[in-house]
Design an enzyme around this catalytic site. Structure first.
Site, PDB file in Angstrom:
ATOM      1  N   GLY A  10       0.827  -1.202   0.000  1.00 10.92           N
ATOM      2  CA  GLY A  10       0.000   0.000   0.000  1.00 10.92           C
ATOM      3  C   GLY A  10       0.856   1.244   0.000  1.00 10.92           C
ATOM      4  O   GLY A  10       2.029   1.228  -0.406  1.00 10.92           O
ATOM      5  N   SER A  11       0.292   2.316   0.487  1.00 13.03           N
ATOM      6  CA  SER A  11       0.976   3.600   0.467  1.00 13.03           C
ATOM      7  C   SER A  11       2.101   3.647   1.488  1.00 13.03           C
ATOM      8  O   SER A  11       2.080   2.942   2.507  1.00 13.03           O
ATOM      9  CB  SER A  11      -0.015   4.731   0.762  1.00 13.03           C
ATOM     10  N   THR A  12       3.074   4.505   1.220  1.00 11.15           N
ATOM     11  CA  THR A  12       4.180   4.681   2.158  1.00 11.15           C
ATOM     12  C   THR A  12       3.685   5.271   3.470  1.00 11.15           C
ATOM     13  O   THR A  12       4.185   4.913   4.550  1.00 11.15           O
ATOM     14  CB  THR A  12       5.254   5.580   1.530  1.00 11.15           C
ATOM     15  N   VAL A  41       0.795   4.806   5.076  1.00 12.99           N
ATOM     16  CA  VAL A  41       0.243   3.753   5.934  1.00 12.99           C
ATOM     17  C   VAL A  41       1.323   2.710   6.251  1.00 12.99           C
ATOM     18  O   VAL A  41       1.364   2.152   7.348  1.00 12.99           O
ATOM     19  CB  VAL A  41      -0.979   3.094   5.271  1.00 12.99           C
ATOM     20  N   GLY A  42       2.230   2.476   5.299  1.00 11.04           N
ATOM     21  CA  GLY A  42       3.309   1.531   5.532  1.00 11.04           C
ATOM     22  C   GLY A  42       4.175   1.914   6.720  1.00 11.04           C
ATOM     23  O   GLY A  42       4.658   1.046   7.459  1.00 11.04           O
ATOM     24  N   GLU A  97       5.680  -3.426   0.872  1.00  4.53           N
ATOM     25  CA  GLU A  97       5.816  -2.979  -0.517  1.00  4.53           C
ATOM     26  C   GLU A  97       4.976  -1.721  -0.655  1.00  4.53           C
ATOM     27  O   GLU A  97       3.742  -1.768  -0.595  1.00  4.53           O
ATOM     28  CB  GLU A  97       5.356  -4.042  -1.505  1.00  4.53           C
TER      29      GLU A  97
END
Length: 492
Positions: free
Chosen positions: A237-239, A241-242, A259
């Site tokens: 997902g998005s950086t 939220v990551g 990822e």
């Protein structure tokens, strides 16, 4: 798309082999991005529901881990066969849930079939090795054992591919999986594959699904990672939220694969086949409306061929079919929702206000639809220079030298996927060696994918690798086992 007046799909939390409502009785609705009709109603889980789902997965662990490897392989092969027969069913679900095109649906199915078949082979791979030892009276072994419950967080943009990638190798190596699908695609990024795996023979509890209301996501995400029965975490997902997932994994000491986002460049050198490059770049940018983590964001062209390439590229963009996602020719359909289209429009507006030039497209979005757009003269003071566009928005940069192209390609916090077009393989490999990205494709586009490949990024695009031959170690615990073939002498 959801037919007007069609009955919404209703799903409960998938626990064991049954579906149950959330303990609170709450539900969350998902809308068709094109019609605005309610497409589905899902149980909206809270922390107590998360604990129940994980308990079911943990209870299934001994049975699934103890299932003979050949049987696990057969089940995954059967799942691949079932999936190959359901392109039409998945396509209709994808159209209604994300507005994805028929071509994108077909690619999701074909790639997922390959992923399942490749993962199936991992079930019967050797699980350990003999070690050298200085003690002639001992056999020393490194043995891999299933780690335990895996929490898999799946995004909406490549829903079936990314769900399959998150769960297939984990299952092949004997681990139960809790799928937490995207709020924007709970069926195609979760339930569809889970149902199919259960039909193929995965025992009750080895695949479970938990869904939530968007506002409850922080609580649900942390509850999944914090539970001591969860032993592995993977997230795509998005950086933004990551980072949150990574922090929780660190706090609770859980191994994690992330990822994340990308600002993916494609470099076009002066010896490239420009017709081939123009078509490849247009595909890499506008397939699935640019909503693929591997989509190209920056097109970097050597000045000596920039005019000719730009002409050919714009001609390719003009041939891109846009609009109705049910039309098999459509490449650019709706985005996931109107908010996403407005965000892309905001990137264009910011760039234009600071001096960028629109070569194609732009204009106000219509609901979830944003036209295929190409922008030039982008500078570092613009949001578009730094932010992932994640939509049908391309930027073209002109540079004087190969060194300049590489410097620009690496001038980003991201490092997911990249490509270089050249007819000279040696030159292409030299550029590939210097690009700071998890994948580099020479004479091909950035969206290239392969079930055997190590998929993942560097820098702010995450760490760890998905892939059948690369992820197996992540989902196992390596244990050192010795067997003495004689009694040892103790100094007692």
């Amino acid at each position: 798309m959801t037919a007007v007046g069609a009955q919404p799909i209703e799903r409960g939390l998938l626990i064991g082999d049954t579906e149950i409502p959330a303990a609170s009785g709450r539900i969350t609705e998902h809308l068709d991005p094109v019609t605005g009709e309610v497409h589905s109603r899902m149980a909206a889980a809270g922390k107590e529901d998360v604990d129940r789902v994980i308990a079911a997965a943990h209870a299934a662990f001994p049975q699934w881990a103890g299932t003979p490897a050949s049987q696990r392989r057969l089940i995954l092969e059967r799942a691949a066969q079932l999936l190959s027969e359901r392109v039409g069913e998945f396509t209709e679900l994808l159209l209604g849930e994300t507005g994805g095109t028929r071509a994108w649906a077909a690619f999701n199915v074909s790639m997922s079939v390959d992923l399942l078949r490749q993962a199936a082979t991992m079930a019967t791979e050797p699980t350990g090795k003999m070690l050298a030892t200085d003690d002639p009276g001992k056999w020393s072994m490194a043995v891999g054992a299933p780690a335990g419950v895996v929490a898999a967080f799946v995004p909406w943009n490549g829903p079936l591919i990314l769900c399959t990638r998150a769960v297939a190798v984990a299952l092949a190596t004997g681990n139960p999986v809790v799928i937490r699908p995207s709020e924007d695609a709970p069926i195609t990024s979760g339930y569809f594959l889970a149902d199919l795996l259960i039909e193929a023979g995965v025992p009750a509890g080895a695949v479970t699904v938990v869904t939530n209301e968007r506002s409850d996501a922080p609580e649900v995400v942390e509850a999944l990672i914090a539970n001591p029965r969860v032993r592995r975490v993977n997230f795509t997902g998005s950086t933004t939220v990551g980072r949150i997932v990574g922090r929780h994994a660190g706090t609770y000491l859980k191994p994690v694969i992330l990822e994340l986002g990308g600002k993916n460049p494609i470099v076009v050198l002066d010896d490239a086949d420009l017709d081939h490059a123009a078509r490849g770049v247009a595909f890499a940018k506008f397939f699935n409306s640019g909503q693929i983590c591997l989509s190209v964001d920056r097109i970097i062209v050597l000045e000596s061929v920039a005019d000719e390439f730009t002409e050919k590229f714009l001609a390719a963009v003009d041939r891109v079919v846009q609009g109705d996602p049910t039309d098999p020719r459509t490449l650019v359909g709706p985005m996931i929702n109107a908010r996403a289209a407005e965000r892309v429009a905001g990137l264009v507006q910011d760039a234009v206000s600071k001096g960028a030039t629109v070569l194609r497209g732009s204009g106000a979005p219509e609901g979830a639809f944003h036209p295929a757009t190409v922008v030039a003269d982008v500078t570092p003071d613009m949001r578009l220079y730094h932010e992932e566009s994640f939509g049908p928005l391309a930027t073209i940069y002109r540079v004087a030298t190969v060194d300049d192209a590489i410097a620009l390609a690496n001038d980003t916090e991201y490092g997911l996927s990249s490509a270089v077009y050249t007819e000279n393989a040696t030159r292409g490999l030299d550029v590939a060696r210097r690009l700071e990205h998890g994948a580099v494709h020479v004479n091909d586009h950035s969206v290239a994918d392969d079930p055997q490949a190590p998929v993942g990024g560097v820098k702010d695009s995450g760490f760890g690798r998905f892939g059948s031959q690369w992820g197996a170690d992540f989902f196992t615990e390596t244990r050192w086992v010795t067997v003495a073939d004689r009694h040892s002498e103790y100094p007692l």
